[in-house]
Design an enzyme around this catalytic site. Structure first.
Site, PDB file in Angstrom:
ATOM      1  N   GLN A   1      19.273  29.070  31.894  1.00 51.05           N
ATOM      2  CA  GLN A   1      18.582  28.043  32.699  1.00 51.05           C
ATOM      3  C   GLN A   1      18.974  26.647  32.216  1.00 51.05           C
ATOM      4  O   GLN A   1      19.084  26.396  31.018  1.00 51.05           O
ATOM      5  CB  GLN A   1      17.063  28.240  32.566  1.00 51.05           C
TER       6      GLN A   1
ATOM      7  N   HIS B   1       6.370  25.682  38.632  1.00 58.14           N
ATOM      8  CA  HIS B   1       6.509  25.526  37.182  1.00 58.14           C
ATOM      9  C   HIS B   1       5.215  25.936  36.459  1.00 58.14           C
ATOM     10  O   HIS B   1       4.840  25.362  35.440  1.00 58.14           O
ATOM     11  CB  HIS B   1       6.866  24.074  36.845  1.00 58.14           C
TER      12      HIS B   1
HETATM   13  C1  LIG Z   1       5.676  27.131  27.356  1.00 60.07           C
HETATM   14  C2  LIG Z   1       6.469  27.036  28.623  1.00 60.07           C
HETATM   15  C3  LIG Z   1       7.747  26.517  28.578  1.00 60.07           C
HETATM   16  C4  LIG Z   1       8.502  26.449  29.746  1.00 60.07           C
HETATM   17  N1  LIG Z   1       9.797  25.987  29.670  1.00 60.07           N
HETATM   18  C5  LIG Z   1      10.575  26.018  30.785  1.00 60.07           C
HETATM   19  C6  LIG Z   1      11.939  25.664  30.696  1.00 60.07           C
HETATM   20  O1  LIG Z   1      12.457  25.330  29.643  1.00 60.07           O
HETATM   21  N2  LIG Z   1      12.672  25.732  31.845  1.00 60.07           N
HETATM   22  C7  LIG Z   1      12.138  26.112  33.059  1.00 60.07           C
HETATM   23  O2  LIG Z   1      12.846  26.161  34.060  1.00 60.07           O
HETATM   24  N3  LIG Z   1      10.836  26.461  33.134  1.00 60.07           N
HETATM   25  C8  LIG Z   1      10.051  26.440  32.042  1.00 60.07           C
HETATM   26  N4  LIG Z   1       8.752  26.845  32.138  1.00 60.07           N
HETATM   27  C9  LIG Z   1       8.209  27.325  33.434  1.00 60.07           C
HETATM   28  C10 LIG Z   1       8.415  28.842  33.559  1.00 60.07           C
HETATM   29  O3  LIG Z   1       9.760  29.176  33.684  1.00 60.07           O
HETATM   30  C11 LIG Z   1       7.690  29.406  34.788  1.00 60.07           C
HETATM   31  O4  LIG Z   1       8.072  28.692  35.929  1.00 60.07           O
HETATM   32  C12 LIG Z   1       6.156  29.355  34.643  1.00 60.07           C
HETATM   33  O5  LIG Z   1       5.769  29.612  33.322  1.00 60.07           O
HETATM   34  C13 LIG Z   1       5.536  30.392  35.562  1.00 60.07           C
HETATM   35  O6  LIG Z   1       4.151  30.291  35.558  1.00 60.07           O
HETATM   36  P1  LIG Z   1       3.190  31.259  34.705  1.00 60.07           P
HETATM   37  O7  LIG Z   1       3.390  30.891  33.277  1.00 60.07           O
HETATM   38  O8  LIG Z   1       1.854  30.901  35.215  1.00 60.07           O
HETATM   39  O9  LIG Z   1       3.603  32.668  34.994  1.00 60.07           O
HETATM   40  C14 LIG Z   1       7.960  26.885  30.980  1.00 60.07           C
HETATM   41  C15 LIG Z   1       6.658  27.407  31.005  1.00 60.07           C
HETATM   42  C16 LIG Z   1       5.923  27.490  29.838  1.00 60.07           C
HETATM   43  C17 LIG Z   1       4.546  28.083  29.913  1.00 60.07           C
END
Ligand SMILES: Cc1cc2nc3c(=O)[nH]c(=O)nc-3n(C[C@H](O)[C@H](O)[C@H](O)COP(=O)(O)O)c2cc1C
Length: 386
Positions: A135, A276
């Protein structure tokens, strides 16, 4: 807690894992994972909206044997879900990246390696025996992303994800309050937080403080600045990434049907409908609300991934019924590891897999690939036929 009961034995739901993680992980880290933007309500709304989708039980269908295998983007996976990209996973529990990689092999599912991962993309590919997808965000220096794409290509990566929903970061009140920064700034408040979570702190010290390894291993010397604006990213950027990357390209963070069409026309191979996890536009709609509209406008065949709010196996079935081909899980993985390391992660995955299989059977199906809007109880959605 009795000495013989490991914390994972106390996990019977994702919420159990969350509560246990909250106790074991310093507040600074737990809030970083658990938190969302602004008033944090969107995170809750994502899950509530999923929960409100009611399915119709069907009986007398012989659902003794059930298939959960799914082909997605030309790969045969054992389950219709993978691991969403999350930056700095090792902050939740030391060795988290390795635990996730091991589970991706065990379950034969994809693991999305964040650009801000605490393990380098090369090491993650090795640890996951090739189950990794990379990613990326576009920061100010686009050539850094091009370097990462080249490194990914040389390593053997076949799938890249361009996340487009963080052109600028929405404020996260808890991170501000806790003084969460990467790298850490340790003042009296943070010191107290770490001192009152000695297991996490000692294990972290022994394993080394997590660092954004894709940046550290770069020859260009780019520094990870979490708050750096990615606002200059536009449609031309997407075209350049599409030209540079020969493998499959997923564009993540799409909530608008019009954007989805433009992204498809730019040559992306798949779209990830996601807000996100409620960490960006505070006032956005739930991710599941956007999904059927995007499915409808893109047509039946275009590959769509869904994330944001999945907290159970039933939620995965719901998202497939609303038009997704594949789902990604985020925070529940971190809750599992925060609760009890590798055992906690396995427990969370087992709960999700068991619920997935049972839900499939109880809606009268024996193949995950047969899920459609037909299984939704509400007539309005059933008739939408996306
Ligand atoms: C701690 C954390 C770090 C994240 N870091 C990224 C990231 O580096 N890149 C990205 O595309 N999404 C990131 N996300 C979003 C996740 O890929 C995803 O879209 C999201 O966690 C989905 O929702 P949920 O946690 O409610 O299942 C992050 C989410 C969390 C909780």
């Amino acid at each position: 807690m009795s000495k013989n009961i490991t914390p994972s034995k106390k996990i019977h739901s994702i919420e159990d894992a969350r509560k246990l993680a909250k106790k074991r992980v310093p507040r600074l880290m737990f809030d970083f994972v658990d938190g969302a933007s602004g008033d944090e309500r969107l995170c809750e709304i994502n899950s509530t909206a999923l929960d409100q989708i009611r399915l119709e039980p069907k009986v007398l269908r012989n659902i003794e044997k059930r298939n959960l295998k799914k082909n997605f983007l030309g790969n045969d996976f054992n389950y219709p879900f993978g691991f969403a990209p999350m930056g700095m996973c090792n902050l939740t529990w030391p060795g988290a990246d390795k635990m996730l990689a091991e589970e991706s092999i065990e379950n034969n599912i994809p693991i999305c390696v964040s650009m801000a991962s605490s393990t380098s993309l090369e090491k993650m590919y090795k640890l996951s025996q090739g189950h990794s997808w990379l990613q990326l965000y576009i920061y100010q220096d686009e050539s850094f992303v091009m370097e990462l794409l080249e490194r990914a290509q040389n390593t053997g990566y076949k799938v890249a994800i361009l996340t487009v929903d963080v052109p600028i970061q929405f404020r996260r009140a808890k991170d501000e309050k806790n003084g969460f920064t990467v790298p850490f700034k340790i003042g009296p408040k943070q010191f107290f937080d770490f001192a009152t979570h000695p297991r996490w702190s000692l294990t972290t010290l022994l394993n080394g403080i997590p660092k954004p390894m894709n940046f550290i291993t770069s020859k260009r010397g780019n520094k990870f600045v979490r708050s750096e604006s990615r606002g200059a990213t536009d449609w031309e950027t997407l075209k350049r990434v599409r030209d540079a990357w020969k493998g499959k390209l997923i564009v993540k963070g799409v909530m608008s049907p019009e954007d989805a069409v433009k992204i498809k026309d730019t040559g992306a191979d798949a779209i990830q409908v996601s807000n996100h996890g409620g960490r960006q536009l505070e006032s956005a709609t739930s991710s599941i609300n956007a999904l059927p509209l995007i499915r409808k406008i893109l047509g039946k065949e275009f590959p769509i991934i869904f994330d944001s709010g999945i907290r159970s196996g039933s939620d995965i079935v719901r998202s497939l019924a609303f038009g997704a081909d594949y789902a990604m899980i985020g925070r529940p993985l971190m809750y599992g590891m925060g609760a009890d390391g590798a055992k906690g992660l396995r427990r969370v995955l087992n709960i999700i897999k068991e619920e997935l299989s049972t839900t499939l059977g109880l809606v009268g199906l024996n193949d995950i690939n047969d899920i459609s809007s037909e299984i939704i109880a509400e007539k309005f959605f059933k008739d939408m036929k996306y």
